[in-house]
Design a protein around this motif. Structure first.
Motif, PDB file in Angstrom:
ATOM      1  N   SER A   6       5.934  -6.339  55.810  1.00  0.00           N
ATOM      2  CA  SER A   6       4.826  -4.513  55.978  1.00  0.00           C
ATOM      3  C   SER A   6       4.590  -4.566  57.585  1.00  0.00           C
ATOM      4  CB  SER A   6       3.280  -5.411  55.260  1.00  0.00           C
ATOM      5  OG  SER A   6       3.225  -6.854  56.549  1.00  0.00           O
ATOM      6  N   TYR A  50       1.419  -1.981  58.136  1.00  0.00           N
ATOM      7  CA  TYR A  50       0.413  -2.471  58.541  1.00  0.00           C
ATOM      8  C   TYR A  50      -0.193  -2.228  59.688  1.00  0.00           C
ATOM      9  CZ  TYR A  50      -1.327  -3.899  53.385  1.00  0.00           C
ATOM     10  OH  TYR A  50      -1.464  -3.671  52.498  1.00  0.00           O
ATOM     11  N   ARG A  60      -2.663  -7.420  58.133  1.00  0.00           N
ATOM     12  CA  ARG A  60      -2.168  -7.216  57.074  1.00  0.00           C
ATOM     13  C   ARG A  60      -2.191  -7.633  55.887  1.00  0.00           C
ATOM     14  NH1 ARG A  60       3.431 -11.085  58.413  1.00  0.00           N
ATOM     15  NH2 ARG A  60       1.667 -12.488  58.205  1.00  0.00           N
ATOM     16  N   GLY A  61      -2.774  -6.155  55.069  1.00  0.00           N
ATOM     17  CA  GLY A  61      -3.160  -6.601  53.892  1.00  0.00           C
ATOM     18  C   GLY A  61      -4.093  -6.992  53.644  1.00  0.00           C
TER      19      GLY A  61
END
Lengths: 357, 357, 357, 357
Positions: B90, B93, B119-120
């Motif tokens: 990812s 992010y 992240r997330g």
């Protein structure tokens, strides 16, 4: 499950009409000088007979400490204490021995345990909460030494609700009246309502709001020890409590994210949020803003009216309304909410220390 | 605190964009034949991308069991399982690494832990609840074998609320529409509302109601393990939950005892109450009536609008709304409420067995 | 009960021949940079096939971390990990499905759980201890950052015992030989003994001693969390352990107080005791002296000789000695003792922080 | 950590010379008729002054129950109780306020807590064990109703050890003499030894063996709640205990698997083992054979001889031997070992019920 907490722990015992109720506080930090008068003062805020709008039962509610305090200071060892039951001789409960009072715990205790002390509700009586007030008063003192201040007040009784914004509530006035609502006009209306309800031989519920000032960031233990989950659990263990909400709560659930989100800003005094719909907790961890939450109390089940019910054998009986009761438990519940909040916050304060390697 | 329960216990781990999330179920009774398809089906009810009104993120959410099941049956030893994160790579992010999104847990995690997986949402992501759904699905199966049935549904979204009486709700229709409201007309209105909110780049909250049928009497462990306190605690650990009420809850707090008390009666089918304002729990112990409670979800904090905020150094920044989000988390939260309720009830069922000497 | 610890907690799962074993570490302090190679090195000290005197089973014992570590440092969130079972395809265990091997857990697991994974001992296999070694290696690293050093070594095998005084043992030599006894001559004798025992198709027990250097004062939580009680509990959960003693232990029980009492003295380096019969713990709390304790391992139950036994239906059967086994488990148990000691000490270190208000 | 147990839990409080010691028993099954005389009788077995070979301190050790018992039967609610301290006025301890007695807990308590009740050892005094005897006596009664019988006796004092085989020990004779060794000749020798030690102003240690008859199979909760680990933990929390071994223990560690393995056989009376080196526990779970284990007590630290030590400021001082002391604590420790064993077994009995879904 009569032990509460993780590091600062209270174990509670006692029935309403047994010899005594009491508790053991384990995990209290050592070397802290206790103000015993303040503890008794908190008990007095919960005590029966304190005003004409609460039950007129006589209980002195005097706490005796048995251990864990030496030369006025805590030793870090368990603090044992008892409160004797003045009312323990109670012939007048024999008529309730076999009867299941509506919305009381008589039936469920009998179903679970088979054998129970029926006198005055036994273990299910709210008398047990006096034990919590003792432990909570100690927790409040420890928190206060770190400037963390807990203040609960009666926000609503029946349909009467104090609707002024949080920041306009003068928390110093909570004890300025017998109903513990810090608004003079609303307090008068509430007192009138409680008197009316009492005349009807009825009871009425309401909501207590608790506010916590100066809570540091970082308290709360995700994912199952989220701070508001611990607070909610604590409140829901109080007799007659049926609901809990933090921050904007149920009302916030009706609105939109763009209106609910609390915008961060960096002020001279430090990082803050423009609004506080979160109620001081984000992701289960305190964010340094004021914590506030509401606790819903149902009207107490004891009313001075005759009600239909059944006895142990399933026969229909009439439960007579008689004796002394609280038409509204809210004023006396304020120190209980304080106490449970204080125990949670101190416990999570200490838990958070354990991470600081 | 990533372990939940007393006898039937779930320990949860995993970040949104780590290698995997997963859990360990300890204390599951042995010799029980598991329906693995049903577990996956419950995960699918929570899965992203299941309909056009939820986030379109791609996650297969396939559970892999690693232990504790042999020849299709539980062995009484810990059930370890993982759900791999398909989305773990990812790059997108990195722009959030230093930024504190409004009403998210970024700031509080940083304050508490110092170092976090941004992240997330990392550990604070609701992705973690998939783990609960696995354990809850197992608990549901065990409870169902004793005829205890748990059913949650969306009761309100924003200002839209299903107000029909409990007994008129057709719980078999919960999954008949994508919003999981068992009333066809209301479901349509809710779907329309969610679509409208999404077009606005906004989010909206609501209330899920959970009902438990055929719960035996005697579950609940006073005074600190009252059944509704355990349920409230469980619900308040779910992401975005800000309120809990059982029975008549906050509304009941406005009324009088004479109206709230549930009158016992002895029917052919056994002891029952004429009303059920208690919500199936009295004195913290189940009374054999249906248990029902409401859970308030705030609108999720992620919105597709630009918002002001600050970064790690206290600088003012603009948080851009982009990516895939849930305009309303309620439909996907239904199986999570089910799962937490099931874990609590099974745990307290087993705890109650421990007393039967 | 597959969770160990109070603040630093390990939850363990997995069977010997299931898909994988693994664990979840909860409560690990955040921001700590982990040396992953050291963790694998500790696993290698426990691994089968490491020398000719241990079992020649093949297991790579490679740990995979799934969560809780980000950019090489702990995040304070749960550290999930798995170790895959290379040996999981095991037709060769079908002959043991119905048989109760002498002094194994086959019979008791069947009595308790009814349904079990019989392959390689299933959950009761010592394979589970690999999970502990992972968590213990992490705990060792954290403790080492505070200069607290844990060293275990083989003190006796069968009748052979290293009897030199504590202060003369060179702990740096533990891994200088395959039997992990830090005395060259004794190590040779022990290796010869194990080889002899293996030729006889037999097994032999022994004692591991653990020493803890630089433990600060104040660790231990009276009265039920005494430090040596926690250590004893930890050791007794290791497969094949049948005894624990701290300080002068069983031998000290034969002597007199005037000989056993440790006299305090105030040296330049601080308060110390002239002798250390207490083993570094007094009243359940560490006193700053070296902690040392002994752990007795029985000879492992698997031997390469035919033995009489019974099957599930109570029929008499012959259990054949075959396959690969450890004639002496002590050399491989050294890192397990290290691991359990490290988990206890770190946990109590963190608990002690929680009191420092 | 002053709470012991999982389902049947004891919380203990109190200092040697405070107002009272006491406890709270939580999780006791309801409806059980208690024999209060038997509880007092167990206390009398632990009481000072019971014979001329124990301390001549005066304590009546009368237990007062405050809750949890109604009409003679347990109610399932917490059983609170206190034992008042007759000796609490104690000017004669002021000389010890600043002194660290050798091998006592004075120094470690001061290091951990900073502030302590020094009188008679305060919380670290073995007086606290009276509380355990009360809870253990209740547990013993419950277990006896299921035919599970716990019997401890003095196996060795100093170098004197009763070496006859387990099956030849007549457990009915434990209380036939004041030293609680069920062999007339050995008891005489032990008494002589204790008298000799007392004349020397010294103390002596020894070993207590505990046997459990008729324990059902299935008790124990792998992997961290193995039955012998729980027993070991329990024993190691008793004052002066430095070692624990189950079954063949440390001696068994010297021998070979072929000699240690317990061969199963199917007798008319059920499945049994030809030998019982396992001590009734295999894989952490009871196997239906007799459970037996040894507990090593160091000689008590208080001796009637002058010893060198230091005070709070690090100055060298002389600790004078004076007052009343136990030359050998073993005879009085027998009911304490009984009590801890009974609490563990009842707790694990109830835990095992929780699995029987």
């Amino acid at each position: 499950m009569n032990t509460f907490g993780n590091i600062f722990k209270l174990t509670s015992f006692g029935e309403s009409h047994g010899v005594a109720i009491g508790g053991v506080i384990d995990g209290c930090p050592s070397g802290f000088e206790l103000d015993l008068d303040m503890i008794q003062a908190e008990l007095d805020r919960r005590r029966p007979g304190q005003s004409h709008i609460v039950t007129q039962r006589k209980e002195s509610d005097t706490v005796q400490f048995l251990s864990g305090i030496f030369e006025g200071k805590t030793t870090g060892t368990p603090i044992g204490f008892i409160i004797e039951n003045d009312n323990q001789k109670s012939k007048d409960y024999s008529h309730l021995k076999e009867v299941y009072r509506p919305s009381h715990a008589d039936y469920t205790y009998d179903q679970k345990y088979g054998h129970r002390d029926h006198r005055g509700g036994g273990r299910s009586s709210a008398r047990e909460t006096a034990v919590r007030v003792v432990a909570g008063a100690i927790a409040k003192q420890l928190l206060a030494s770190k400037d963390i201040i807990i203040s609960s007040y009666v926000r609503s009784i029946g349909h009467l609700e104090l609707k002024i914004p949080l920041e306009d509530i003068d928390l110093s006035k909570i004890d300025s009246n017998i109903v513990r609502c810090p608004d003079e006009q609303m307090a008068k209306e509430m007192i009138n309502l409680v008197e009316l309800v009492r005349k009807d031989g009825d009871s009425v519920g309401g909501v207590i709001q608790c506010q916590v000032k100066n809570c540091p960031t970082g308290l709360g233990e995700p994912v199952f020890g989220k701070l508001h989950a611990a607070l909610g659990h604590a409140m829901l263990t109080i007799n007659a409590v049926k609901g809990f909400e933090i921050g904007s709560g149920f009302a916030g659930a009706q609105s939109r994210g763009s209106a609910q989100n609390d915008i961060f800003e960096n002020l001279d005094a430090g990082i803050s949020t423009q609004t506080n719909n979160s109620g001081g907790v984000q992701g289960g961890i305190s964010n340094g803003q004021d914590i506030y939450f509401n606790v819903a109390f149902k009207p107490v089940a004891t009313i001075m009216q005759d009600q239909k019910s059944i006895d142990k054998d399933g026969n229909e009986v009439k439960v007579q309304g008689r004796g002394r009761h609280d038409p509204c438990v809210l004023p006396r519940a304020v120190p209980i909410v304080d106490a449970m909040a204080a125990m949670v916050l101190l416990d999570y304060y200490l838990l958070n220390r354990a991470h600081q390697f």
